[in-house]
Write a protein that holds these residues in place. Structure first.
Motif, PDB file in Angstrom:
ATOM      1  N   ALA A   1       0.834  -1.205   0.000  1.00  0.00           N
ATOM      2  CA  ALA A   1       0.000   0.000   0.000  1.00  0.00           C
ATOM      3  C   ALA A   1       0.867   1.252   0.000  1.00  0.00           C
ATOM      4  O   ALA A   1       0.565   2.237  -0.693  1.00  0.00           O
ATOM      5  CB  ALA A   1      -0.924  -0.003   1.212  1.00  0.00           C
TER       6      ALA A   1
ATOM      7  N   GLU B   1       3.604   1.713  -1.341  1.00  0.00           N
ATOM      8  CA  GLU B   1       4.319   1.877  -2.603  1.00  0.00           C
ATOM      9  C   GLU B   1       3.455   2.481  -3.709  1.00  0.00           C
ATOM     10  O   GLU B   1       3.851   2.524  -4.876  1.00  0.00           O
ATOM     11  CB  GLU B   1       4.892   0.530  -3.056  1.00  0.00           C
ATOM     12  N   GLN B   2       2.269   2.970  -3.337  1.00  0.00           N
ATOM     13  CA  GLN B   2       1.424   3.658  -4.315  1.00  0.00           C
ATOM     14  C   GLN B   2       2.168   4.884  -4.850  1.00  0.00           C
ATOM     15  O   GLN B   2       3.047   5.431  -4.179  1.00  0.00           O
ATOM     16  CB  GLN B   2       0.107   4.074  -3.665  1.00  0.00           C
TER      17      GLN B   2
ATOM     18  N   GLU C   1      -2.277   8.692  -2.273  1.00  0.00           N
ATOM     19  CA  GLU C   1      -2.781   7.376  -2.687  1.00  0.00           C
ATOM     20  C   GLU C   1      -2.323   6.299  -1.710  1.00  0.00           C
ATOM     21  O   GLU C   1      -3.059   5.353  -1.415  1.00  0.00           O
ATOM     22  CB  GLU C   1      -2.302   7.050  -4.094  1.00  0.00           C
ATOM     23  N   ALA C   2      -1.097   6.444  -1.191  1.00  0.00           N
ATOM     24  CA  ALA C   2      -0.562   5.465  -0.249  1.00  0.00           C
ATOM     25  C   ALA C   2      -1.364   5.474   1.050  1.00  0.00           C
ATOM     26  O   ALA C   2      -1.721   4.422   1.587  1.00  0.00           O
ATOM     27  CB  ALA C   2       0.906   5.764   0.038  1.00  0.00           C
TER      28      ALA C   2
ATOM     29  N   ALA D   1      -4.801   4.009   0.481  1.00  0.00           N
ATOM     30  CA  ALA D   1      -4.693   2.549   0.355  1.00  0.00           C
ATOM     31  C   ALA D   1      -4.539   1.894   1.720  1.00  0.00           C
ATOM     32  O   ALA D   1      -5.120   0.841   1.989  1.00  0.00           O
ATOM     33  CB  ALA D   1      -3.507   2.191  -0.539  1.00  0.00           C
TER      34      ALA D   1
END
Length: 209
Positions: A87, A89-90, A95-96, A99
């Motif tokens: 997650a 590594e988005q 976004e991370a 996630a």
């Protein structure tokens, strides 16, 4: 002529271990038991039933009850870290974070695992005898928050966050949201409501003024 050695029914199977013994399977069974019942609420009788191992074999394989709990805790963290790392590594910090929030228990496919995080559940329960274990669980939770802060710092350096953004407070805030989501899920909150909480939490994302 010397007697021939007795053939083992399973390669590597120690004395007293059940046929078909698998260490990881037994450890997961113990983890789930501790997760549901807590350290104090789990007896050796419970553990022998769940793992299929005798008490002496549990001692020989994992150590005493405290050591078995510690190994179960580490087993949980290793699994959770792999999922969380993906997650984080988005492409962007936002976004991370989102996630990570959507990984909260109760939002995903139902499993045989309790909805409240093992570390949260364990850190909030137990007697004085488990103080050291609870301190270790608290430290592992803080490590997770620090990983999130590190990801936020990366985003800040890339200009995804204002230069004034307090990444430490942000990491604490979003970690608290994840914990709250799982607690609410265990209390019967609907998936729809939990997703709406995530949407509201993300509106707190700082922007340039």
């Amino acid at each position: 002529m010397a007697d021939k050695p007795k053939a083992q029914t399973e390669k590597g199977r120690g004395p007293g271990r059940p046929r078909g013994f698998n260490r990881e399977t037994a450890l997961r069974a113990a983890m789930l038991l501790f997760w549901r019942q807590g350290f104090d609420g789990t007896s050796y009788t419970d553990l022998t039933r769940a793992t299929g191992m005798s008490k002496p074999t549990i001692y020989a394989t994992f150590g005493d009850k405290v050591e078995l709990f510690r190994k179960a805790m580490i087993f949980y963290v290793e699994q959770a870290t792999t999922v969380c790392q993906a997650a984080l590594e988005q492409p962007t910090a936002r976004e991370a974070v989102e996630a990570c929030l959507r990984l909260a228990r109760g939002l995903n496919d139902k499993t045989d695992e309790p909805m409240v995080c093992f570390l949260v559940q364990g850190a909030l329960t137990g007697s004085a005898d488990t103080q050291e274990l609870r301190a270790e669980m608290g430290a592992l939770q803080r490590q997770a928050t620090q990983l999130l802060q590190k990801r936020l710092e990366q985003g800040k350096r890339k200009g995804e966050l204002p230069s004034t953004a307090n990444t430490k407070v942000m990491a604490e805030y979003f970690t608290s949201i994840v914990t709250g989501l799982s607690v609410q899920a265990s209390n019967g909150a609907s998936t729809r409501d939990l997703h709406q909480v995530i949407e509201m939490a993300m509106t707190s994302w700082p922007s340039e003024t």
